[in-house]
Write a protein that holds these residues in place. Structure first.
Motif, PDB file in Angstrom:
ATOM      1  N   ARG A  80       0.813  -1.207   0.000  1.00 21.27           N
ATOM      2  CA  ARG A  80       0.000   0.000   0.000  1.00 21.27           C
ATOM      3  C   ARG A  80       0.849   1.260   0.000  1.00 21.27           C
ATOM      4  NH1 ARG A  80      -4.480  -1.867   0.034  1.00 21.27           N
ATOM      5  NH2 ARG A  80      -5.010  -3.806   1.087  1.00 21.27           N
ATOM      6  N   LEU A 111     -18.316  -3.003   7.118  1.00 22.83           N
ATOM      7  CA  LEU A 111     -17.513  -3.331   5.939  1.00 22.83           C
ATOM      8  C   LEU A 111     -18.020  -2.562   4.734  1.00 22.83           C
ATOM      9  CD1 LEU A 111     -17.002  -7.186   6.373  1.00 22.83           C
ATOM     10  CD2 LEU A 111     -15.267  -5.402   6.493  1.00 22.83           C
ATOM     11  N   VAL A 147     -12.646   3.171   8.063  1.00 23.33           N
ATOM     12  CA  VAL A 147     -11.469   2.661   7.375  1.00 23.33           C
ATOM     13  C   VAL A 147     -10.793   1.535   8.136  1.00 23.33           C
ATOM     14  CG1 VAL A 147     -11.059   4.793   6.100  1.00 23.33           C
ATOM     15  CG2 VAL A 147     -10.002   4.463   8.347  1.00 23.33           C
ATOM     16  N   GLU A 148     -11.178   1.351   9.397  1.00 20.79           N
ATOM     17  CA  GLU A 148     -10.589   0.265  10.168  1.00 20.79           C
ATOM     18  C   GLU A 148     -11.511  -0.073  11.320  1.00 20.79           C
ATOM     19  OE1 GLU A 148      -6.808   1.141  11.908  1.00 20.79           O
ATOM     20  OE2 GLU A 148      -6.404  -0.927  12.441  1.00 20.79           O
ATOM     21  N   ALA A 149     -11.602  -1.343  11.643  1.00 20.39           N
ATOM     22  CA  ALA A 149     -12.441  -1.763  12.761  1.00 20.39           C
ATOM     23  C   ALA A 149     -11.801  -2.956  13.451  1.00 20.39           C
ATOM     24  CB  ALA A 149     -13.837  -2.133  12.269  1.00 20.39           C
ATOM     25  N   CYS A 150     -11.684  -2.861  14.771  1.00 20.97           N
ATOM     26  CA  CYS A 150     -11.124  -3.942  15.572  1.00 20.97           C
ATOM     27  C   CYS A 150     -12.092  -4.318  16.662  1.00 20.97           C
ATOM     28  CB  CYS A 150      -9.820  -3.492  16.239  1.00 20.97           C
ATOM     29  SG  CYS A 150      -8.585  -2.878  15.118  1.00 20.97           S
ATOM     30  N   ARG A 151     -12.256  -5.598  16.901  1.00 19.53           N
ATOM     31  CA  ARG A 151     -12.962  -6.031  18.091  1.00 19.53           C
ATOM     32  C   ARG A 151     -11.935  -6.061  19.220  1.00 19.53           C
ATOM     33  NH1 ARG A 151     -15.948 -10.970  16.468  1.00 19.53           N
ATOM     34  NH2 ARG A 151     -16.868  -9.528  14.988  1.00 19.53           N
ATOM     35  N   ILE A 152     -12.305  -5.546  20.349  1.00 13.18           N
ATOM     36  CA  ILE A 152     -11.363  -5.411  21.454  1.00 13.18           C
ATOM     37  C   ILE A 152     -11.945  -5.972  22.749  1.00 13.18           C
ATOM     38  CG2 ILE A 152     -10.181  -3.407  20.510  1.00 13.18           C
ATOM     39  CD1 ILE A 152     -11.896  -1.628  22.246  1.00 13.18           C
ATOM     40  N   SER A 153     -11.059  -6.235  23.672  1.00 17.27           N
ATOM     41  CA  SER A 153     -11.478  -6.665  24.998  1.00 17.27           C
ATOM     42  C   SER A 153     -11.675  -5.442  25.877  1.00 17.27           C
ATOM     43  CB  SER A 153     -10.396  -7.538  25.617  1.00 17.27           C
ATOM     44  OG  SER A 153      -9.309  -6.712  25.990  1.00 17.27           O
ATOM     45  N   MET A 176      -8.737  -8.222  19.678  1.00 14.94           N
ATOM     46  CA  MET A 176      -9.228  -9.593  19.570  1.00 14.94           C
ATOM     47  C   MET A 176      -9.355 -10.028  18.116  1.00 14.94           C
ATOM     48  SD  MET A 176     -10.396 -10.488  22.851  1.00 14.94           S
ATOM     49  CE  MET A 176      -8.622 -10.471  22.999  1.00 14.94           C
ATOM     50  N   ASP A 177      -9.790  -9.106  17.258  1.00 12.29           N
ATOM     51  CA  ASP A 177     -10.094  -9.474  15.883  1.00 12.29           C
ATOM     52  C   ASP A 177     -10.065  -8.241  14.999  1.00 12.29           C
ATOM     53  OD1 ASP A 177     -10.789 -10.984  13.779  1.00 12.29           O
ATOM     54  OD2 ASP A 177     -12.919 -11.130  14.268  1.00 12.29           O
ATOM     55  N   GLU A 178      -9.326  -8.335  13.905  1.00 11.74           N
ATOM     56  CA  GLU A 178      -9.302  -7.237  12.942  1.00 11.74           C
ATOM     57  C   GLU A 178     -10.477  -7.411  11.995  1.00 11.74           C
ATOM     58  OE1 GLU A 178      -6.801  -4.919  11.391  1.00 11.74           O
ATOM     59  OE2 GLU A 178      -5.189  -5.010  12.872  1.00 11.74           O
ATOM     60  N   VAL A 179     -11.600  -6.871  12.349  1.00 17.89           N
ATOM     61  CA  VAL A 179     -12.812  -7.041  11.558  1.00 17.89           C
ATOM     62  C   VAL A 179     -12.679  -6.390  10.184  1.00 17.89           C
ATOM     63  CG1 VAL A 179     -15.270  -6.532  11.459  1.00 17.89           C
ATOM     64  CG2 VAL A 179     -14.220  -7.183  13.633  1.00 17.89           C
ATOM     65  N   LYS A 180     -12.151  -5.191  10.177  1.00 14.76           N
ATOM     66  CA  LYS A 180     -11.928  -4.481   8.910  1.00 14.76           C
ATOM     67  C   LYS A 180     -10.532  -3.899   8.937  1.00 14.76           C
ATOM     68  CE  LYS A 180     -14.016  -1.074   5.795  1.00 14.76           C
ATOM     69  NZ  LYS A 180     -15.234  -0.315   5.478  1.00 14.76           N
ATOM     70  N   PRO A 181      -9.579  -4.576   8.327  1.00 16.45           N
ATOM     71  CA  PRO A 181      -8.202  -4.072   8.341  1.00 16.45           C
ATOM     72  C   PRO A 181      -8.091  -2.813   7.480  1.00 16.45           C
ATOM     73  CG  PRO A 181      -8.326  -6.367   7.580  1.00 16.45           C
ATOM     74  CD  PRO A 181      -9.705  -5.829   7.590  1.00 16.45           C
ATOM     75  N   PHE A 182      -7.236  -1.932   7.878  1.00 15.10           N
ATOM     76  CA  PHE A 182      -7.040  -0.701   7.108  1.00 15.10           C
ATOM     77  C   PHE A 182      -6.540  -1.027   5.707  1.00 15.10           C
ATOM     78  CE2 PHE A 182      -4.436   2.875   5.655  1.00 15.10           C
ATOM     79  CZ  PHE A 182      -5.374   3.889   5.739  1.00 15.10           C
ATOM     80  N   SER A 183      -7.161  -0.409   4.734  1.00 13.39           N
ATOM     81  CA  SER A 183      -6.688  -0.633   3.357  1.00 13.39           C
ATOM     82  C   SER A 183      -6.798   0.636   2.545  1.00 13.39           C
ATOM     83  CB  SER A 183      -7.470  -1.767   2.708  1.00 13.39           C
ATOM     84  OG  SER A 183      -8.788  -1.356   2.415  1.00 13.39           O
TER      85      SER A 183
END
Lengths: 162, 162
Positions: free
Chosen positions: A56, A92, A98-104, B144-151
């Motif tokens: 990228r 999505l 532009v970015e999404a993370c599931r977190i604790s 925990m999980d990269e649901v939507k990684p930056f692109s």
DNA sequence: CCTGAAATCCACTATTG
DNA sequence: CAATAGTGGATTTCAGG
């Protein structure tokens, strides 16, 4: 410690490509002390095995468009795992997210969102809250300054045991 | 709306390079309907003007090393602006801290940190708290999980006015 | 898994429109 | 500013160890 299908040469290749993805294969081969053909084969292999997930260009987006970047923590009410799936699909679909993370922890998601201004963020936040995904609360932070921009991960942990 | 020194062709180039930084100049020229020489000149120009800040390979770091990624919110006590400077220098020095943003709201910084395990994070957090930078509190979240990684960013805002 | 050579293909420059 | 064409150099394949 190191996966047995990755050797030190692979690591060196990955490190170089993390810093400069557009280096020529010849120059890369030089830096890792390999012939160009051997080097290319390794790079293709790393790509095929999914260890390199993409290349990228990093763009100074704030010089191209009006950009307010929001870091948002999203908290769900009921923890129906299904509702996560719907929410995932929704985000999505949204180019602003532009970015999404599931977190604790106290919150469930951390989002990075780009909008033109605060009003646009308000609209999006309202959409997420009102979309019946189970979103209960959104805490937003506006990005003021990129003190240390992301420029790749350390692929070997530098910290030594005590 | 659009900066006058960037036209639609530049945007298309940037969009392609955000998705595939290793595309050949010829293929890129095709995609943006330009001759290779004109295309290359624009790319070099975008680089020289700092609109492209780098080219990076995206690496599946969790498949290469043990990786716990922490998103940490750092809150300062006294808001001496000087102490920010010291703190900034410190985090620039730490390879584990792969990204740092100053943010608005209840916290002052958002960090992204990579460590081998939770204990290592504890050590780093303690370091930041005890380093006399004025850090008062650290709230951490584990990825925990990269649901939507930056692109890449959308370079034109899709949302239209009401 | 590497090297080295041969055959493409591409980056880059000069020239011209 | 952009297109075209030429050449030096890079990419890629393949034979062989």
């Amino acid at each position: 410690m190191l996966p047995k299908d990755i050797d030190r040469t692979d690591l060196r290749i990955l490190n170089v490509l993390q810093q400069d993805a557009r280096i020529t294969n010849q120059a890369l081969a030089d830096r890792v002390a390999l012939s160009p053909s051997a080097c290319l084969r390794r790079v293709r292999d790393l790509e095929a095995r999914g260890l390199i997930t993409g290349y990228r260009a990093q763009v100074a987006v704030d010089r191209i468009r009006t950009a307010t970047i929001v870091l948002a923590q999203v908290t769900f009410g009921r923890h129906a795992l299904d509702s996560f799936g719907e929410f995932d699909r929704r985000i999505l679909d949204m180019p602003e997210i532009v970015e999404a993370c599931r977190i604790s922890g106290a919150h469930d998601y951390m989002l990075r969102v780009i909008v033109n201004d605060v009003h646009e963020w308000k609209d999006i936040a309202r959409m997420l809250l009102g979309g019946d995904y189970g979103v209960e609360r959104i805490v937003s932070h506006f990005l003021m300054d990129e003190v240390k921009p992301f420029s790749g991960y350390p692929l070997t942990s530098s910290r030594r045991k005590a």
